[in-house]
Design a protein around this motif. Structure first.
Motif, PDB file in Angstrom:
ATOM      1  N   LEU A  16       0.837  -1.197   0.000  1.00 36.81           N
ATOM      2  CA  LEU A  16       0.000   0.000   0.000  1.00 36.81           C
ATOM      3  C   LEU A  16       0.872   1.247   0.000  1.00 36.81           C
ATOM      4  O   LEU A  16       0.634   2.185  -0.769  1.00 36.81           O
ATOM      5  N   ARG A  17       1.861   1.255   0.858  1.00 34.42           N
ATOM      6  CA  ARG A  17       2.762   2.403   0.910  1.00 34.42           C
ATOM      7  C   ARG A  17       3.475   2.595  -0.426  1.00 34.42           C
ATOM      8  O   ARG A  17       3.579   3.705  -0.941  1.00 34.42           O
ATOM      9  N   SER A  28      -3.727  11.845   3.072  1.00 35.50           N
ATOM     10  CA  SER A  28      -4.957  12.644   3.078  1.00 35.50           C
ATOM     11  C   SER A  28      -5.710  12.532   1.759  1.00 35.50           C
ATOM     12  O   SER A  28      -6.931  12.382   1.732  1.00 35.50           O
ATOM     13  N   GLU A  29      -4.973  12.588   0.639  1.00 32.32           N
ATOM     14  CA  GLU A  29      -5.618  12.506  -0.669  1.00 32.32           C
ATOM     15  C   GLU A  29      -6.156  11.101  -0.921  1.00 32.32           C
ATOM     16  O   GLU A  29      -7.256  10.930  -1.468  1.00 32.32           O
ATOM     17  N   ALA A  39      -6.632   7.750   9.708  1.00 39.21           N
ATOM     18  CA  ALA A  39      -6.095   6.929  10.796  1.00 39.21           C
ATOM     19  C   ALA A  39      -6.063   5.461  10.396  1.00 39.21           C
ATOM     20  O   ALA A  39      -5.094   4.741  10.683  1.00 39.21           O
ATOM     21  N   THR A  40      -7.113   5.021   9.702  1.00 42.69           N
ATOM     22  CA  THR A  40      -7.164   3.630   9.243  1.00 42.69           C
ATOM     23  C   THR A  40      -6.064   3.353   8.239  1.00 42.69           C
ATOM     24  O   THR A  40      -5.383   2.321   8.304  1.00 42.69           O
ATOM     25  N   LEU A  41      -5.843   4.280   7.294  1.00 38.36           N
ATOM     26  CA  LEU A  41      -4.795   4.098   6.297  1.00 38.36           C
ATOM     27  C   LEU A  41      -3.420   4.058   6.949  1.00 38.36           C
ATOM     28  O   LEU A  41      -2.562   3.253   6.572  1.00 38.36           O
ATOM     29  N   SER A  42      -3.203   4.918   7.931  1.00 39.43           N
ATOM     30  CA  SER A  42      -1.922   4.917   8.643  1.00 39.43           C
ATOM     31  C   SER A  42      -1.701   3.592   9.356  1.00 39.43           C
ATOM     32  O   SER A  42      -0.588   3.046   9.356  1.00 39.43           O
ATOM     33  N   GLN A  43      -2.761   3.055   9.949  1.00 39.10           N
ATOM     34  CA  GLN A  43      -2.647   1.757  10.613  1.00 39.10           C
ATOM     35  C   GLN A  43      -2.325   0.658   9.608  1.00 39.10           C
ATOM     36  O   GLN A  43      -1.497  -0.217   9.864  1.00 39.10           O
ATOM     37  N   ALA A  48      -0.611  -2.473  11.366  1.00 38.43           N
ATOM     38  CA  ALA A  48      -1.404  -2.631  12.585  1.00 38.43           C
ATOM     39  C   ALA A  48      -2.898  -2.711  12.292  1.00 38.43           C
ATOM     40  O   ALA A  48      -3.688  -2.999  13.179  1.00 38.43           O
ATOM     41  N   GLY A  49      -3.290  -2.465  11.046  1.00 38.48           N
ATOM     42  CA  GLY A  49      -4.712  -2.441  10.717  1.00 38.48           C
ATOM     43  C   GLY A  49      -5.285  -3.838  10.517  1.00 38.48           C
ATOM     44  O   GLY A  49      -4.577  -4.836  10.522  1.00 38.48           O
TER      45      GLY A  49
END
Length: 204
Positions: A16-17, A28-29, A39-43, A48-49
């Motif tokens: 994903l990254r 954000s985009e 927050a979900t995307l960062s996890q 961690a998601g």
């Protein structure tokens, strides 16, 4: 134990990254386009998601890459055996998917999934990259594609442009089927490009 070693969650974190950076999208985009919280995307990027079918297919649609480019890639060739009880399950509102194999064939890429639609449940999709093929093995499956509806029995096949909104419904008990997703080769994520990896979440 690091979760970035072979699991769906770990592979998604890395890929994903990579896909987001290659598409030159900020978190954000990507959040705005996919309707998934920052927050979900960062996890998810940190490992961690807890990814669902809806999340992964939404990311596939926005990033315009095959599902397997976000999850896992298994090398082709030789004898490949994937035991049902060993395959990780990706679950959604009504469907459980087990990724079985990815096949690269010149100008096309194919992904094979064991798909089970839970009794009385519906799985909706806004659409995603590729062409979708489903062969029913057991049960009766209702398929809706942008206003058109068909009912499939064991042995029946349906294929359609996966970018169209669609849904699967188990009409009479659980439905077991084979899902085949087909992509053009130029839709693949260039996995050879190096992108700095985010730290992986650590499980105790």
């Amino acid at each position: 134990m690091s979760v970035c070693e072979g699991s769906i969650r770990g592979m998604l974190a890395v890929n994903l990254r990579r896909a987001r950076i290659q598409r030159e999208l900020s978190i954000s985009e990507l959040s705005r386009r996919s309707k998934i919280g920052k927050a979900t995307l960062s996890q998810l990027e940190s490992g961690a998601g807890n990814p669902t079918i809806e999340t992964v297919f939404s990311l596939s649609r926005v990033l315009e890459v095959p599902i397997s480019d976000l999850l896992d890639t298994r090398p082709a060739g030789g004898l490949t055996v994937v035991r049902a009880e060993e395959a990780e399950v990706l679950s959604g509102a009504g469907v459980d998917l087990r990724p079985l194999q990815r096949v690269d064939s010149g100008d096309a890429v194919f992904e094979v999934f064991d798909q089970r639609v839970r009794s009385g449940r519906r799985q909706n999709s806004l659409g995603h990259v590729g062409t979708e093929h489903t062969i029913v093995q057991a049960g009766r499956l209702g398929v809706r594609v942008e206003g058109s509806e068909v009912e499939l029995a064991p042995g029946d096949y349906v294929g359609f442009d996966a970018s169209l909104p669609h849904s699967y419904t188990a009409l009479d008990g659980e439905v077991r089927s084979v899902l085949l997703l087909q992509y053009r080769a130029d839709q693949r994520l260039h996995l050879s490009e190096t992108v700095p990896a985010a730290p992986c979440a650590i499980e105790s």
